[in-house]
Design a protein around this motif. Structure first.
Motif, PDB file in Angstrom:
ATOM      1  N   TYR A  83       7.825  51.798  -8.409  1.00 59.55           N
ATOM      2  CA  TYR A  83       8.187  50.598  -9.153  1.00 59.55           C
ATOM      3  C   TYR A  83       9.667  50.655  -9.474  1.00 59.55           C
ATOM      4  O   TYR A  83      10.314  51.698  -9.322  1.00 59.55           O
ATOM      5  CB  TYR A  83       7.366  50.488 -10.448  1.00 59.55           C
ATOM      6  CG  TYR A  83       7.700  51.576 -11.457  1.00 59.55           C
ATOM      7  CD1 TYR A  83       8.778  51.443 -12.327  1.00 59.55           C
ATOM      8  CD2 TYR A  83       6.957  52.750 -11.522  1.00 59.55           C
ATOM      9  CE1 TYR A  83       9.113  52.445 -13.219  1.00 59.55           C
ATOM     10  CE2 TYR A  83       7.287  53.767 -12.418  1.00 59.55           C
ATOM     11  CZ  TYR A  83       8.358  53.602 -13.263  1.00 59.55           C
ATOM     12  OH  TYR A  83       8.702  54.602 -14.147  1.00 59.55           O
ATOM     13  N   VAL A  84      10.226  49.550  -9.941  1.00 59.22           N
ATOM     14  CA  VAL A  84      11.598  49.510 -10.443  1.00 59.22           C
ATOM     15  C   VAL A  84      11.580  48.743 -11.761  1.00 59.22           C
ATOM     16  O   VAL A  84      11.281  47.551 -11.783  1.00 59.22           O
ATOM     17  CB  VAL A  84      12.558  48.830  -9.448  1.00 59.22           C
ATOM     18  CG1 VAL A  84      13.956  48.689 -10.065  1.00 59.22           C
ATOM     19  CG2 VAL A  84      12.647  49.627  -8.154  1.00 59.22           C
ATOM     20  N   GLY A  85      11.869  49.421 -12.866  1.00 60.72           N
ATOM     21  CA  GLY A  85      11.910  48.782 -14.177  1.00 60.72           C
ATOM     22  C   GLY A  85      10.681  49.086 -15.009  1.00 60.72           C
ATOM     23  O   GLY A  85       9.562  49.216 -14.503  1.00 60.72           O
ATOM     24  N   GLY A  86      10.900  49.172 -16.327  1.00 61.42           N
ATOM     25  CA  GLY A  86       9.833  49.580 -17.225  1.00 61.42           C
ATOM     26  C   GLY A  86       8.671  48.612 -17.310  1.00 61.42           C
ATOM     27  O   GLY A  86       7.504  49.034 -17.396  1.00 61.42           O
ATOM     28  N   GLU A  87       8.954  47.315 -17.295  1.00 56.17           N
ATOM     29  CA  GLU A  87       7.873  46.349 -17.441  1.00 56.17           C
ATOM     30  C   GLU A  87       6.932  46.361 -16.228  1.00 56.17           C
ATOM     31  O   GLU A  87       5.709  46.311 -16.394  1.00 56.17           O
ATOM     32  CB  GLU A  87       8.432  44.953 -17.708  1.00 56.17           C
ATOM     33  CG  GLU A  87       8.942  44.740 -19.127  1.00 56.17           C
ATOM     34  CD  GLU A  87      10.208  45.521 -19.433  1.00 56.17           C
ATOM     35  OE1 GLU A  87      11.096  45.573 -18.569  1.00 56.17           O
ATOM     36  OE2 GLU A  87      10.300  46.087 -20.538  1.00 56.17           O
ATOM     37  N   PRO A  88       7.434  46.439 -14.986  1.00 55.48           N
ATOM     38  CA  PRO A  88       6.515  46.608 -13.853  1.00 55.48           C
ATOM     39  C   PRO A  88       5.668  47.876 -13.955  1.00 55.48           C
ATOM     40  O   PRO A  88       4.507  47.878 -13.547  1.00 55.48           O
ATOM     41  CB  PRO A  88       7.454  46.641 -12.642  1.00 55.48           C
ATOM     42  CG  PRO A  88       8.624  45.818 -13.064  1.00 55.48           C
ATOM     43  CD  PRO A  88       8.811  46.138 -14.518  1.00 55.48           C
ATOM     44  N   MET A  89       6.258  48.973 -14.482  1.00 57.15           N
ATOM     45  CA  MET A  89       5.478  50.194 -14.672  1.00 57.15           C
ATOM     46  C   MET A  89       4.319  49.943 -15.632  1.00 57.15           C
ATOM     47  O   MET A  89       3.163  50.333 -15.380  1.00 57.15           O
ATOM     48  CB  MET A  89       6.389  51.309 -15.198  1.00 57.15           C
ATOM     49  CG  MET A  89       5.688  52.644 -15.468  1.00 57.15           C
ATOM     50  SD  MET A  89       4.895  52.768 -17.093  1.00 57.15           S
ATOM     51  CE  MET A  89       6.301  52.603 -18.190  1.00 57.15           C
ATOM     52  N   LEU A  90       4.601  49.262 -16.762  1.00 58.13           N
ATOM     53  CA  LEU A  90       3.545  48.964 -17.717  1.00 58.13           C
ATOM     54  C   LEU A  90       2.475  48.071 -17.093  1.00 58.13           C
ATOM     55  O   LEU A  90       1.275  48.254 -17.337  1.00 58.13           O
ATOM     56  CB  LEU A  90       4.138  48.278 -18.951  1.00 58.13           C
ATOM     57  CG  LEU A  90       5.056  49.117 -19.845  1.00 58.13           C
ATOM     58  CD1 LEU A  90       5.665  48.248 -20.938  1.00 58.13           C
ATOM     59  CD2 LEU A  90       4.309  50.294 -20.455  1.00 58.13           C
ATOM     60  N   ALA A  91       2.908  47.114 -16.279  1.00 60.65           N
ATOM     61  CA  ALA A  91       1.951  46.223 -15.628  1.00 60.65           C
ATOM     62  C   ALA A  91       1.020  47.006 -14.709  1.00 60.65           C
ATOM     63  O   ALA A  91      -0.200  46.794 -14.700  1.00 60.65           O
ATOM     64  CB  ALA A  91       2.693  45.141 -14.846  1.00 60.65           C
ATOM     65  N   LEU A  92       1.575  47.931 -13.931  1.00 59.89           N
ATOM     66  CA  LEU A  92       0.759  48.723 -13.022  1.00 59.89           C
ATOM     67  C   LEU A  92      -0.197  49.635 -13.772  1.00 59.89           C
ATOM     68  O   LEU A  92      -1.359  49.795 -13.375  1.00 59.89           O
ATOM     69  CB  LEU A  92       1.663  49.543 -12.094  1.00 59.89           C
ATOM     70  CG  LEU A  92       2.319  48.742 -10.965  1.00 59.89           C
ATOM     71  CD1 LEU A  92       3.465  49.518 -10.337  1.00 59.89           C
ATOM     72  CD2 LEU A  92       1.284  48.363  -9.914  1.00 59.89           C
ATOM     73  N   MET A  93       0.254  50.245 -14.848  1.00 58.49           N
ATOM     74  CA  MET A  93      -0.629  51.082 -15.647  1.00 58.49           C
ATOM     75  C   MET A  93      -1.775  50.258 -16.224  1.00 58.49           C
ATOM     76  O   MET A  93      -2.925  50.710 -16.294  1.00 58.49           O
ATOM     77  CB  MET A  93       0.155  51.758 -16.774  1.00 58.49           C
ATOM     78  CG  MET A  93       1.075  52.872 -16.315  1.00 58.49           C
ATOM     79  SD  MET A  93       0.187  54.302 -15.622  1.00 58.49           S
ATOM     80  CE  MET A  93      -0.596  54.966 -17.096  1.00 58.49           C
TER      81      MET A  93
END
Length: 387
Positions: A83-93
């Motif tokens: 991922y790139v960026g914190g919000e996409p990481m949270l979305a994937l989690m």
């Protein structure tokens, strides 16, 4: 997993226990159902699931140059979803089925969100070589809740301005004021993520710390950001920043640093990076054990490897982008095995190094907004891009 019933518009709701998971769901909605910023990767060969460690991370962390010794020792394959960026990481989690990931590599500012959402486990500090870390990082505040550890710092760096040395001089970039210089009109690039750039501009506005600011200061930050529109060359993905600095489309990019320029310098591109007098932002990448993992012993072993001297050296010169490392024994091994790279990273013991810069008080840990919501800052960024 509970169905999402609408985003939280004020991320200060994090403080209320009933809203922990909804905060992450709100961040997921912000990132979009498609998890904007997730990078496409080639299909991996098939492996039995008990022989796979699934990693959620920024690009490059499952490169064989980094993980092959671990894979060989344990007879497993490290497979990354990037991922790139914190919000996409949270979305994937939030959106991925339980058990999708064993280890998550996240920026420090998102660790408490992951903890409060119930996505990561408490870790035993004795399992990791924290005593070998520089003292400043042995109890790195964003990773702890009281005496409980939830993440281990793997790598870090400083954000200020990356620039072409054939356009701007070292004297030019002593202040963020250079971003308005006529010499780079139409040649000011931006990494397409609100947090790094807006953090640096907040420092330029005199806000220390840069992410805990009043609504009035936030209004001024919006004006500062919008005033840069005539200078703008474009908004770039993580990968595009390298090419835009190389071909000269961008003469300067705020909110980035050595992680972009070191590889370009190695290839002869006339670029450098600096932390201006107003200060810089520290980014960090840290690893946590995912609560739904069925391979927690393997996940722990992987984080132990990545925080060991060998793992630290390999991480510091990761092919995707270089970074500083917190383990002093890693510094010693880097100087022994890769002296030129140690000098480029400013990881030597006999000259000014990155820890000297840290101790001077110019570096501020990157955080999510405190007095405003993530959504408010992100909306300003989106408005800026659309101008």
């Amino acid at each position: 997993m509970k169905e999402f019933d609408g985003p939280i518009t004020d991320f200060r709701a994090l403080l209320h226990p009933m809203n922990r998971r909804r905060l992450l769901q709100g961040a997921g909605a912000l990132a979009g159902a498609a998890a904007l910023g997730v990078t496409a990767t080639a299909p991996e060969p098939a492996y039995a699931q008990d022989k796979v460690l699934n990693l959620l991370s920024w690009p490059g962390h499952a490169d064989p140059a980094v993980v092959k010794p671990f894979e060989d020792k344990y007879g497993v394959k490290v497979v990354a979803k990037e991922y790139v960026g914190g919000e996409p990481m949270l979305a994937l989690m939030n959106q991925s089925p339980p058990g999708s990931f064993d280890v998550v590599l996240a920026d420090a500012e998102y660790i408490h969100m992951l903890k409060e959402g119930g996505f990561i486990d408490k870790m035993n500090p004795a399992d990791y070589p924290l005593a070998d870390y520089w003292p400043e990082f042995q109890k790195f505040e964003p990773h702890w809740v009281g005496d409980d550890l939830y993440s281990v710092l793997i790598r870090f760096g400083y954000l200020g301005i990356a620039y072409r040395t054939d356009v701007l001089s070292e004297a030019d970039v002593k202040s963020y004021k250079v971003l308005w210089d006529p010499k780079i009109k139409g040649k000011l690039g931006f990494f397409d993520w609100y947090l790094p750039t807006m953090g640096c501009l907040s420092l330029y506005d005199g806000n220390k710390p840069p992410f805990d600011i009043s609504d009035a200061a936030f209004g001024k930050l919006k004006e500062t950001l919008f005033s840069l529109k005539p200078q703008t060359a474009g908004f770039y993905s993580m990968a595009d920043q390298f090419s835009m600095l190389t071909n000269g489309t961008a003469a300067a990019i705020p909110g980035v640093g050595d992680w972009v320029v070191l590889l370009l310098q190695k290839n002869g591109v006339p670029v450098s990076a600096t932390v201006p007098d107003e200060g810089g932002i520290q980014w960090t990448e840290s690893m946590s054990i995912v609560s739904s993992s069925t391979k927690k012993d393997l996940a722990k072993a992987f984080i132990q490897y990545m925080s060991s001297p060998e793992g630290q050296v390999r991480s510091s010169i990761m092919p995707a982008y270089w970074a500083s490392i917190p383990n002093k024994k890693g510094w010693e091994l880097l100087n022994k095995q890769h002296l030129a790279e140690a000098k480029a990273l400013r990881h030597t013991f006999d000259a000014r190094n990155v820890m000297d810069e840290y101790k001077e008080g110019k570096i501020f840990i990157r955080k999510t907004p405190v007095q405003q919501s993530i959504e408010q800052w992100n909306d300003v960024w989106s408005e800026f891009k659309a101008m």
